[in-house]
Design an enzyme around this catalytic site. Structure first.
Site, short mmCIF file in Angstrom:
data_model
loop_
_atom_site.label_atom_id
_atom_site.label_comp_id
_atom_site.label_asym_id
_atom_site.label_seq_id
_atom_site.Cartn_x
_atom_site.Cartn_y
_atom_site.Cartn_z
N ASP A 40 0.87 -1.17 0.00
CA ASP A 40 0.00 0.00 0.00
C ASP A 40 0.93 1.24 0.00
OD1 ASP A 40 -2.36 1.64 0.57
OD2 ASP A 40 -1.56 1.78 2.60
N ASP A 94 -0.23 5.17 1.00
CA ASP A 94 -0.51 6.14 2.06
C ASP A 94 -0.48 5.50 3.44
OD1 ASP A 94 -0.92 8.49 0.50
OD2 ASP A 94 -2.90 7.76 -0.09
N GLU A 143 -14.65 4.05 8.14
CA GLU A 143 -13.57 3.21 7.60
C GLU A 143 -12.87 2.41 8.69
OE1 GLU A 143 -9.05 3.81 6.39
OE2 GLU A 143 -10.34 5.29 5.43
N SER A 195 -2.62 1.28 -4.49
CA SER A 195 -3.11 2.39 -3.67
C SER A 195 -4.53 2.83 -4.02
CB SER A 195 -2.17 3.58 -3.83
OG SER A 195 -2.71 4.73 -3.19
N ALA A 196 -5.30 3.12 -2.99
CA ALA A 196 -6.64 3.69 -3.18
C ALA A 196 -6.54 5.22 -3.26
CB ALA A 196 -7.55 3.29 -2.01
N LYS A 203 -9.60 -3.83 -2.93
CA LYS A 203 -8.31 -4.10 -3.56
C LYS A 203 -8.26 -5.52 -4.13
CE LYS A 203 -5.43 -0.57 -1.49
NZ LYS A 203 -4.20 -0.27 -0.75
N ASP A 220 -1.58 -0.98 5.84
CA ASP A 220 -1.92 -0.35 7.12
C ASP A 220 -3.42 -0.47 7.40
OD1 ASP A 220 -2.92 3.04 6.86
OD2 ASP A 220 -2.77 1.65 5.19
#
Length: 289
Positions: A38, A40, A85, A153-154, A202, A227
Site C-alpha cells: 500500500d 498512504d 472506515e 493504492s486507493a 483491492k 496499514d
C-alpha cells in the site's frame, strides 16, 4: 534471526510461524520474491512531530490547486467517512458502499475544480508528505536485486508517482495500481480513469490486473505491506503463491484494532514510523543469494 523483530513496537501472534515463512522464502531465493505494498500511511509516514502527515488526497486538499470551498467539502467528507472506515464494529460488507460513496463524491469535487496537470508537481513539492525513514534503502535495494515492487493504492496515482519521483526512487522495478486522473488535451482534469479503487476493494483491483501477476508467475513468494485490513487482499491475483509474509502498520486507534491486526497480519508494527522492519526482512531474504 532478524534482530529488528525483537523491538518493543513489533508484535506477532505466532513468531514461530513467521520464522518458518522467512526461512522458506530465504531458501527459495530472492528471484522468487515480489513485494506488494500500500502507499498512504504504509510507505509514507502517518505522523511527524506529533502532526498528521498528508495522504495523496490531503496533498491536493492542503494545496493552492483547489478552492477553499472544495477544501471544506473534502474535510466534511473525511469527518463523516473516516470514522466508518476504521470502525471495528462494522463489517467490510457494510462499509463497502459507504467507501464507494466517499471516493465518488471526493472525485466529483476534484473534477469540478478543473485541476491543471502541470500544477500537481508543485502541490507535492509544497506538501508535508514524507516517505517513512529507510525509504531509500527499501526502494534502492529492491531495484538492485531486480525484485518487483507493486504499489497498490486507493489514493491518486498521479500524486503518488510524483511523490516517489521527487524523492528520486521511482525505479524501473516499480509498478503502480491506483486511481489515475484523466486530463483533456489542454491538461485539465476531466474525470478519473477506469475502475474506482477504494480501501476495501483491492481484491477486485488485484483480479483486474491479472496481466501484471501473469508476468510474475515465477515469483511465488510475497512480502505484503499495508496499514488497513483492506490491504490484505492486494496479493489475491498472485499465481501459484507458495508463501506470503504480511507486515501491517497499526497507526491509529491501537487498542480497538490491535487484536484484529494481530489476527490478520503476521507482523504488526504499532505506532512506528520507519521502514526498519521491512528493510531488515528484505535484507534477510536477499543476503544469502
Amino acid at each position: 534471526m532478524i534482530p529488528e523483530l525483537s523491538n518493543s513496537w513489533v508484535h506477532m501472534k505466532d513468531d514461530e510461524r513467521v520464522r518458518e515463512i522467512l526461512q522458506s522464502m530465504q531458501k527459495a531465493g530472492s528471484n522468487t520474491l515480489q513485494v506488494i505494498s500500500d502507499f498512504d500511511m504504509t510507505l509514507t509516514r502517518f505522523e511527524h512531530n506529533g502532526k498528521r502527515c498528508p495522504d495523496c488526497y490531503n496533498i491536493l486538499e492542503r494545496s493552492n490547486v483547489i478552492s477553499s470551498d472544495c477544501k471544506e467539502k473534502l474535510q466534511e467528507l473525511l469527518d463523516k467517512y473516516y470514522p466508518i472506515e476504521i470502525d471495528t464494529k462494522r463489517s467490510v460488507e457494510e462499509k463497502m458502499p459507504l467507501m464507494v460513496e466517499w471516493w465518488t463524491k471526493a472525485h466529483e469535487l476534484l473534477v469540478n475544480q478543473k485541476i491543471k496537470k502541470d500544477r500537481l508537481a508543485e502541490a507535492v513539492k509544497d506538501s508535508e508528505a514524507k516517505l517513512r525513514d529507510g525509504y531509500q534503502y527499501f526502494f534502492d535495494h529492491l531495484n538492485e536485486h531486480s525484485i518487483p515492487l507493486l504499489i497498490f493504492s486507493a489514493g491518486i496515482g498521479d500524486i503518488l508517482e510524483e511523490v516517489i519521483r521527487q524523492t528520486e526512487v521511482f525505479h524501473p522495478n516499480v509498478k503502480v495500481i491506483s486511481n489515475y486522473m484523466d486530463f483533456d488535451e489542454s491538461g485539465v482534469l476531466k474525470a478519473f480513469k477506469g475502475e474506482l479503487i477504494h480501501i476495501y476493494n483491492k481484491k477486485e483491483g488485484a483480479l483486474l490486473n491479472t496481466g501484471h501477476f501473469q508476468e510474475l508467475r515465477t515469483r511465488t513468494n510475497v512480502l505484503l505491506l499495508g496499514d488497513s485490513l483492506g490491504d490484505l487482499n492486494m496479493a489475491d491475483g498472485v499465481q501459484d503463491m507458495k508463501n506470503i509474509l504480511k507486515i501491517g502498520f497499526l497507526n491509529d486507534k491501537v487498542e480497538e484494532r490491535k487484536q484484529s491486526y494481530l489476527d490478520s497480519y503476521d507482523i504488526v508494527l504499532i505506532k512506528h514510523e520507519t521502514l526498519g522492519v521491512p528493510n531488515a526482512v528484505i535484507r534477510f531474504l536477499t543476503d544469502s543469494n
